[in-house]
Scaffold this active site. Structure first.
Site, short mmCIF file in Angstrom:
data_model
loop_
_atom_site.label_atom_id
_atom_site.label_comp_id
_atom_site.label_asym_id
_atom_site.label_seq_id
_atom_site.Cartn_x
_atom_site.Cartn_y
_atom_site.Cartn_z
N LYS A 81 0.84 -1.20 0.00
CA LYS A 81 0.00 0.00 0.00
C LYS A 81 0.88 1.25 0.00
CE LYS A 81 -3.75 2.20 2.63
NZ LYS A 81 -4.68 2.06 3.77
N SER A 155 -9.26 2.85 2.85
CA SER A 155 -8.25 3.47 2.01
C SER A 155 -7.34 2.47 1.31
CB SER A 155 -7.41 4.44 2.85
OG SER A 155 -6.69 3.76 3.87
N SER A 179 -9.95 0.69 7.13
CA SER A 179 -9.34 0.80 5.80
C SER A 179 -8.78 -0.50 5.22
CB SER A 179 -8.23 1.86 5.81
OG SER A 179 -8.80 3.15 5.89
#
Length: 460
Positions: A81, A155, A179
């Site tokens: 990520k 996210s 997230s």
């Protein structure tokens, strides 16, 4: 095994195939890169792909295997990520406001490298990882492999899309208020936010969002996530826990959201919980309804730490003047949180944890909603400001944040498809340190349901 099946096999099976010499890391990485080349224009899961570097590392992994080396993720492609650092690379954080290349890896990246993982690329995120959808001015729209008209969430949206589409064996996510679990819910994946401090947030995200941030995996299989946790923690306990039957557990079923949250639980999402409860009874567990007592402060506690955390993150950006207008609106709200209120929120954490944790005097785990409705539509919030967007998204995802505020582990399990062909999911949670119990329970459900057999239509 053909290339598509190999890419969908998941990290644990891929690692075993490489260790047994049935497939080379180069073959696996090349198959993964081929899928990325084909699907990236449609999905936009990655901000950057390290194709040439990954192939070199794959050849090195194959040499190590032939020399007798054994590492948990040797030769397996793993997505990172884009809020974690890779030395020599920019951490863009979904923003044009980022600075230059980082000097060192985040600790979690170092550990994944040491476990033999091939870092295949960095996945897209919403700006400053604020939102449960992944659409940015800097890097465009990330789409859900189940429907290009819907978001994969956020996210960790790029990580969710990448795993769901077979574009990596497993992916790193981070979770400050859902997230990891939101993209898992929207993409038909298993995702776990482990107990706080299970995976190091060093060096840049220690105490991120005022203690709410956690790193964890998104995966197709529970075994993939457990192997990732072993690699990222060097504990060698999570895969073993996932491989063991959980025994007969007491499982409470809770539907209510924290007081103060505007919660909307859809009928199909409620039905998914009811069906999962029946599944758990059939597996021999004692299942009963009992609501979590969040108390009156839990929702506000999350909101205070979240908003102030965004403001704190914005101050670390090299070019804050380049932030999107909606992000700047969130920063302004964060500035309105006075320091004494933040200190009070941090002080209240243990009292909230005790209140929520009272349910575990009667239960070993709790079954509760994940997302309260289907994935958001792409562009749904494109012309919305910060305050309106926050209120609109919060009603869909209020069941996640309290477990960040208290540091308790929580995981999302796939629960079939809704009437529109989009993923359904449920959430399970436990007291601090109960990660192994959640993994064992999830693995038992996976064996009964075989959720990974379903593949999204855009990435079949």
């Amino acid at each position: 095994m053909d290339a598509t099946d190999l890419c969908y096999a998941g990290a644990a099976r891929q690692a075993q195939l490489i260790a047994d010499g049935e497939v080379s890391s180069r073959e696996l990485v090349q198959a993964t890169l081929d899928r990325i080349e084909r699907l990236q224009p449609e999905l936009n899961a990655y901000r950057i792909v390290y194709a040439e570097r990954a192939l070199v590392q794959a050849d090195q992994a194959d040499s190590r295997r032939r020399a007798g080396e054994r590492r948990p993720l040797l030769g397996v492609p793993v997505a990172i990520k884009d809020d974690a650092d890779i030395a020599g690379e920019v951490t863009a954080w979904g923003s044009e406001a980022h600075g230059g290349p980082k000097e060192q890896d985040s600790e979690v990246v170092t550990r994944l490298r040491q476990a033999g993982a091939i870092l295949i690329g960095k996945t897209n995120v919403p700006e400053l990882t604020i939102w449960p959808f992944t659409e940015t001015r800097a890097f465009g729209i990330t789409r859900n492999p189940w429907s290009r008209e819907h978001t994969p969430g956020g996210s960790s949206g790029g990580s969710g899309a990448a795993v769901a589409a077979g574009l990596c064996g497993v992916a790193l996510g981070s979770d400050g208020a859902g997230s990891i679990r939101i993209p898992a819910s929207f993409c038909g994946l298993f995702g776990i936010k482990p107990t706080r401090d299970t995976i190091s947030l060093a060096p840049d995200h220690i105490d991120g969002w005022n203690g709410m941030n956690h790193y964890g995996p998104l995966a197709r299989h529970v075994a993939d996530a457990a192997l990732f946790l072993d690699a990222a923690t060097r504990r060698e306990e999570f895969a073993a826990a996932a491989a063991q039957p959980p025994g007969k557990l007491r499982i409470a079923v809770s539907y209510k959201a924290p007081p103060g949250a505007i919660a909307r639980l859809g009928g199909e999402q409620r039905a998914a919980i009811e069906q999962m409860a029946e599944q758990l009874r059939a597996l021999g567990h004692e299942v009963f309804e009992r609501e979590i007592t969040y108390g009156g402060k839990a929702f506000g506690n999350v909101l205070v730490r979240y908003l102030r955390g965004i403001e704190q993150d914005a101050r670390t950006m090299a070019h804050p003047e380049r932030l999107e207008p909606r992000t700047r609106g969130m920063v302004r709200m964060g500035r309105m949180i006075p320091p004494p209120l933040l200190r009070r929120a941090r002080k209240d954490e243990e009292a909230i944890a005790r209140k929520m944790g009272a349910i575990f005097e009667h239960a070993d785990a709790v079954l509760l909603p994940a997302a309260g409705g289907p994935p958001f539509r792409v562009g749904q919030f494109a012309k919305r400001g910060a305050f309106l967007t926050l209120n609109m998204v919060a009603s869909r995802v209020p069941w996640f944040g309290p477990f960040n505020a208290t540091g308790m582990p929580a995981a999302v399990l796939p629960a079939g498809l809704d009437s529109g062909g989009l993923p359904l999911a449920v959430q399970i949670a436990g007291p601090r340190g109960a990660d192994g119990t959640l993994l064992a329970l999830a693995a038992q459900v996976e064996a009964a349901r075989d959720w990974a057999a379903q593949r999204p239509p855009l990435a079949a």
